[in-house]
Design a protein around this motif. Structure first.
Motif, short mmCIF file in Angstrom:
data_model
loop_
_atom_site.label_atom_id
_atom_site.label_comp_id
_atom_site.label_asym_id
_atom_site.label_seq_id
_atom_site.Cartn_x
_atom_site.Cartn_y
_atom_site.Cartn_z
N UNK A 37 31.96 58.12 26.82
CA UNK A 37 32.96 59.01 26.80
C UNK A 37 33.90 58.48 27.58
N UNK A 38 35.19 58.85 27.43
CA UNK A 38 36.16 58.21 28.17
C UNK A 38 37.40 59.34 28.44
N UNK A 46 37.05 62.39 26.15
CA UNK A 46 36.82 62.46 24.68
C UNK A 46 35.66 61.56 24.70
N UNK A 47 34.91 61.98 23.39
CA UNK A 47 33.58 61.10 22.96
C UNK A 47 34.22 59.79 22.34
N UNK A 95 29.24 57.09 30.81
CA UNK A 95 28.03 57.18 29.84
C UNK A 95 27.34 58.59 30.17
N UNK A 96 26.73 59.11 28.93
CA UNK A 96 25.93 60.19 29.40
C UNK A 96 24.86 60.46 28.63
N UNK A 97 23.82 61.16 28.68
CA UNK A 97 22.38 61.18 28.09
C UNK A 97 22.12 62.72 27.89
N UNK A 98 21.45 62.93 27.11
CA UNK A 98 21.08 64.58 26.85
C UNK A 98 19.61 64.41 26.15
N UNK A 99 18.87 65.08 26.88
CA UNK A 99 17.29 65.21 26.77
C UNK A 99 16.96 66.11 25.43
N UNK A 105 24.83 64.23 19.82
CA UNK A 105 24.89 64.88 21.07
C UNK A 105 26.32 64.46 21.80
N UNK A 106 27.23 63.67 21.00
CA UNK A 106 28.56 63.57 21.39
C UNK A 106 29.41 64.72 21.11
#
Length: 125
Positions: A37-38, A46-47, A95-99, A105-106
């Protein structure tokens, strides 16, 4: 505990390139959906790009064809190769993470499970 740490930001001229990295600890990349994202000054976050657990990628229209997201599971590292940079790419990149979501996921935006602290990218024209 899951931790994400971005690096690779800096200042470059328009038309230049940068590669951002995001090292993860506490989990294995291969099972998570990951995204960059930024957030530019005065704007909402935003993604930018996403890579799902199967390695399928998705990009924002504004960066499609210029940015490439990839991951090295052996190194637990996520990358964002940014080419032909423009002044409008200036932003803090996260950066991002989803489990729980293996793809798309964005679209979760700020609801993604884990976030890094960001790395600043500045593009001068």
């Amino acid at each position: 505990q899951v931790q994400l740490a971005e690096s690779g930001g800096g200042s470059v001229q328009a038309g230049g390139s940068l590669r951002l990295s995001c090292v993860a600890s506490g989990y294995t990349y291969s099972t998570y959906c990951m995204a960059w994202f930024r957030q530019a000054p005065g704007k909402e976050r935003e993604g930018v790009a996403e890579i799902d657990s199967d390695g399928i990628t998705n990009y924002a229209e504004s960066v499609n064809g210029r940015f490439t997201i990839s991951k090295d599971s052996a190194k637990n590292t996520l990358y964002l190769q940014m080419n032909n940079l423009k002044s409008e790419d200036t932003a803090m990149y996260y950066c991002a993470a989803d489990e729980t979501v293996v793809a798309g996921c964005i679209g979760l935006g700020d609801a993604m499970d884990y976030w890094g602290k960001g790395t600043l990218v500045t593009i001068s024209s």
